[in-house]
Write a protein that holds these residues in place. Structure first.
Motif, short mmCIF file in Angstrom:
data_model
loop_
_atom_site.label_atom_id
_atom_site.label_comp_id
_atom_site.label_asym_id
_atom_site.label_seq_id
_atom_site.Cartn_x
_atom_site.Cartn_y
_atom_site.Cartn_z
N GLY A 155 0.81 -1.21 0.00
CA GLY A 155 0.00 0.00 0.00
C GLY A 155 0.85 1.26 0.00
N THR A 156 0.19 2.37 0.30
CA THR A 156 0.84 3.68 0.32
C THR A 156 0.69 4.26 1.71
OG1 THR A 156 0.22 4.04 -1.98
CG2 THR A 156 0.81 6.00 -0.69
N LEU A 157 1.79 4.62 2.31
CA LEU A 157 1.74 5.16 3.67
C LEU A 157 1.15 6.57 3.69
CD1 LEU A 157 2.46 4.80 6.67
CD2 LEU A 157 4.67 5.86 6.17
N VAL A 158 0.19 6.79 4.57
CA VAL A 158 -0.37 8.12 4.75
C VAL A 158 -0.42 8.44 6.24
CG1 VAL A 158 -1.78 8.03 2.65
CG2 VAL A 158 -2.77 7.28 4.82
N VAL A 159 -0.33 9.74 6.53
CA VAL A 159 -0.58 10.24 7.88
C VAL A 159 -2.05 10.66 7.93
CG1 VAL A 159 -0.06 12.12 9.47
CG2 VAL A 159 1.80 10.96 8.26
N VAL A 160 -2.73 10.30 9.00
CA VAL A 160 -4.17 10.55 9.11
C VAL A 160 -4.41 11.54 10.25
CG1 VAL A 160 -6.43 9.47 9.46
CG2 VAL A 160 -4.62 8.22 8.25
#
Lengths: 338, 338
Positions: free
Chosen positions: A16-21
């Protein structure tokens, strides 16, 4: 800081693609310019984490491009991991299961953690159906708290282990109860009886949990709904015989643990207020985080289990709330499918 | 085609650098322009493998830049993996262990494979010492054959499983025998009793093995030396009750297996020519691939085990040879250290 991994529609990027939430789980910012995946961040945490934390701050301040965070688009934060080791830290749960089948609980179970090596080559997403090929396998949910570690040296003590905790989250550790007795009788532990687990849409750094995170325990209520009705409202910080520091030290006794190791608490379970087996929510209790425990209590009280295991079309929700009743880690919400 | 992962001196690249190795193990060519790591190659095998095969051909023809391949510089081909599941396919070994402790061997053991989930978050390199903190843990070697799979769908049958085998290699599955009885008595299988394993310097595609690879079995002799003396010369293709297709199908019964899954045969073991327990090499037998089996035979024949487990400074060599006595997979060579 809250982190998630968005699914890659092409299926090419397995991690997947790392995201900050954002703290309210409404927005995300792509972290791809810092590091491509959560595993890569964990591999180099001391260098990467400050940059991710800055991104999280910018996201809260709406200072950067952002997108709507949809939990349906999230994979498990680690879509696959190099290690998933699940403890059984709520010994109340183990004691009940043993009592129901008339087996002695060895005294050692109160000071030597149970732990099994789980499969980690592919996890279900938090909203993915549970792919159950045969209802006779006795499919069960297990609501648990998990932590993700950095590198842990062989022989680490509890204090060292606690400092290695990078992230906290939840899991639905799917279990196939009807396959367990046969596998355990063979002596080599679980394999076929533990299919892929699902994890909460986001994992959270311990510092973001404030007072809820204390000495390796998460002091919030684990919420479990079954088919839209409350099934468990269990205090995860209570009756946890072994904190996560102790569980990690147990895992690291004879070998180092690699960064990205996920350690599970085992099924969260509370004793009843009177010390007896817990009661269902409908009967004034806190309920359960797995069907097996309810069936166990039925066996103890009534002589036989009446609650069925999961059938196709059943739905499971597992989450935890902040003081404003917003999910902290997002919601695991799965239906049972083929 | 033979593949290896060179250690990264900086320690930054945990998965090493993928290289193609010449058939005689003398030379390597960097594969970094095709794919950075073996896991990445396995993730996209159908696209990547032909390019790696071309590189291997060019290397054999000395048509490209090459470097000397030193097995000391190699990590395990997968320095860490998303799954390591170890079977016990040589039921002769299991039968002996049971006989020695007076336990019945259930008939089901001949048609239902034993398999445990192993730790895969960090493997020892093929020449790394075994980090043994306490000799009282009863450290043992276990010489085994392994395969690495591509993606395997849930419920795959044996034939499908066989087509998913990408690579073949060897392992030293280090075991801590003194910790096993206590762990198995707790019912959750191995954890502390199975520290990090080491794998052969190279893994090899099945097509490169020619007639040695047939129907999911490797028909070569597993060589094991202990402290410089022959300890085992065991025919890996014989007495293997479950071939690798059957082992993989067992693992995939209730869940898909992710690309890069390593499946082990369990300790390679032969019956003696007369059908009885195998004899040491010095006594005219084929010897053993683990100390526990020799101790078991001693217990059956003499009433007590006399062979000790590994001590600090002991050395173990595990390999297989081609017809010209050159190692096929390189040599696992480990000393026992702190």
């Amino acid at each position: 800081m809250k982190l998630a991994s968005l699914k890659d529609a092409s299926g090419r990027r397995r991690d997947g693609t790392l995201v900050v939430v954002s703290n309210d789980l409404a927005w995300y910012a792509d972290a791809g310019h810092i590091v491509p995946t959560l595993q890569a961040a964990l591999d180099d945490w001391d260098r990467i984490a400050p940059a991710l934390a800055n991104l999280a701050t910018d996201l809260e301040h709406e200072a950067i491009p952002r997108g709507r965070f949809h939990e349906h688009d999230a994979a498990s934060p680690l879509p696959r991991a190099y290690q998933w080791a699940d403890g059984s830290a709520y010994v109340n749960h183990v004691a009940l299961v043993r009592q129901a089948r008339g087996a002695e609980l060895p005294d050692s179970f109160w000071h030597d953690p149970l732990m099994y090596q789980g499969g980690s080559d592919g996890f279900l997403g938090p909203r993915d159906p549970i792919p159950l090929a045969d209802e006779r396998w006795g499919c069960d949910l297990e609501g648990e708290v998990v932590v993700v570690t950095g590198d842990v040296p062989q022989g680490a003590d509890r204090d060292t282990a606690l400092t290695a905790i990078r992230l906290v989250g939840l899991t639905n550790d799917v279990s196939l109860r009807a396959l367990i007795p046969g596998e355990l009788a063979k002596g080599f532990g679980f394999f076929q009886s533990k299919p892929a687990s699902a994890f909460s849409p986001v994992f959270v750094t311990p510092d973001s949990l404030g007072d809820w995170w204390q000495a390796g325990k998460l002091h919030r209520t684990l919420m479990v709904d079954l088919n839209g009705r409350p099934f468990g409202r269990i205090a995860a910080g209570e009756d946890m015989t072994f904190d996560f520091g102790t569980l990690i030290a147990h895992a690291a006794k004879t070998r180092a643990l690699g960064a990205g190791t996920i350690i599970g608490s085992g099924t969260v379970s509370n004793c009843d207020a009177d010390g007896g087996p817990g009661r269902p929510i409908a009967a004034g209790g806190v309920g359960y985080a797995c069907l097996a425990e309810q069936r166990t209590v039925e066996t103890i009280l009534d002589g036989a289990a009446t609650t069925p295991f999961l059938k196709r079309g059943d739905t499971v929700r597992i989450w935890m709330e902040d003081d404003r009743h917003h999910p902290i880690f997002g919601v695991i919400e799965q239906s049972v499918g083929d």
